[in-house]
Design an enzyme around this catalytic site. Sequence first.
Site, short mmCIF file in Angstrom:
data_model
loop_
_atom_site.label_atom_id
_atom_site.label_comp_id
_atom_site.label_asym_id
_atom_site.label_seq_id
_atom_site.Cartn_x
_atom_site.Cartn_y
_atom_site.Cartn_z
N SER A 154 0.81 -1.21 0.00
CA SER A 154 0.00 0.00 0.00
C SER A 154 0.85 1.27 0.00
CB SER A 154 -0.91 0.01 1.24
OG SER A 154 -1.59 1.25 1.37
N TYR B 274 -2.47 5.30 -4.27
CA TYR B 274 -3.54 6.28 -4.08
C TYR B 274 -3.12 7.55 -4.82
CZ TYR B 274 -5.90 3.66 -0.37
OH TYR B 274 -6.58 2.71 0.35
N THR C 178 -5.93 2.51 -6.98
CA THR C 178 -7.22 2.49 -6.29
C THR C 178 -8.00 3.74 -6.67
OG1 THR C 178 -6.38 1.19 -4.44
CG2 THR C 178 -8.34 2.51 -4.04
N LYS D 182 -8.35 -0.75 -9.39
CA LYS D 182 -9.05 -1.37 -8.27
C LYS D 182 -10.15 -0.44 -7.75
CE LYS D 182 -8.16 -3.24 -3.62
NZ LYS D 182 -9.00 -2.31 -2.83
N HIS E 47 -13.96 -1.78 -1.57
CA HIS E 47 -13.01 -1.40 -0.52
C HIS E 47 -13.36 -2.08 0.80
CE1 HIS E 47 -9.66 1.59 -0.50
NE2 HIS E 47 -9.74 1.44 0.81
#
Length: 369
Positions: free
Chosen positions: A116, A138, A164, A241, A265
């Site tokens: 992440s 992100y 994402t 995603k 999510h």
Amino acid sequence: MTEPPVVLPGEPPVALADFADLARAVLPPEVWDFVAGGSGAETTLAANRRALDRTGVLPRVLCGSPTPSTDARLLGAAHALPVAVAPMAYQRLVHPDGELALAAAAGAAGIPYVASTLGSIPIEQVARAGGDVWFQLYWLRDRGLVAELLDRAEAAGCTALVLTVDVPILGRRLRDLRNSFAIPADVVAANLPTGRDSLAHSATPGVSAVAAHTGAVFAPAVSWDDLEWLRERTAVPLVVKGVLDPRDAARAVAAGADAVVVSNHGGRQLDGAPATATALPAVVDAVGDRCEVLLDSGVQGGVDVLRALALGARGVLVGRPLLWALAAGGRAGAEKALALLADEFRDALTLAGCADVAAARQLRTTTVQ
């Protein structure tokens, strides 16, 4: 943070889902809530589980194998299971070794680990600990920082990029608001410049510090232009995603996505969004064989992997159960959990009359009342 317990050899977990109780026994209540909770009334969180439980798989007979193969290809690479570890933030919240332990366990199990942006250990160290590591991005307000993260991920050897797209803002997570949840000072967003995560550590009554931090750092929207820029910027496989609408899946393919992840999510963004098992078939129909389709949100065991394949997915991302295993026993706990998942999936293939993963994707499903 608290030191994790040892998974007791006299009371071994026998299913992937068993790790939840082990984790809850050791984690501070507010950390448990941060990981376990969903947004709003948590209707989508509950719907994910309900939809999977209502997916009945029609087993085939007289055509299986006593030793089915669980091998799968994801993004063109061979893996031991049609499974990847989902991206999850701040893993040092639940165990001091955090991302290093879970990435190493994934590497040992022969499956991808998705690191992440909000990891609590730098991507360079995580990539060295794991086998096949993908980087989850992100979209940040600072595009220069986005480009820097891309360069770092590729230089570290990450083999795919996972964008994402369902977090323009953080979902309203009531458990965190009630707990006035803040990240402990010794757990940082290690991939971001020093000081950028100070808001995440500032406890304020009735406020989620995580939401305050992401609101300041994340861009409030990601556009199709951004996705096209990203496609031009990187040569590694690109995964989008957070897709639920088939129209968005088709457009992502047109913009160059190699895969889409049908995800809500984990029930943590728009409360009232459909369960991913419900949305999956239409997305698969929309993209055909033009890209891979993965499923995320709610997967808790090997039968769920079989269900996802029968609904048309190429594979799944597993999140919370592996974080519970990390909390319960560090790398050893995560390795045990992944071994159980492999056993569960192999048994499911055998019982469904499938010699391999390809046969599982030919199964038919029905709705269980």
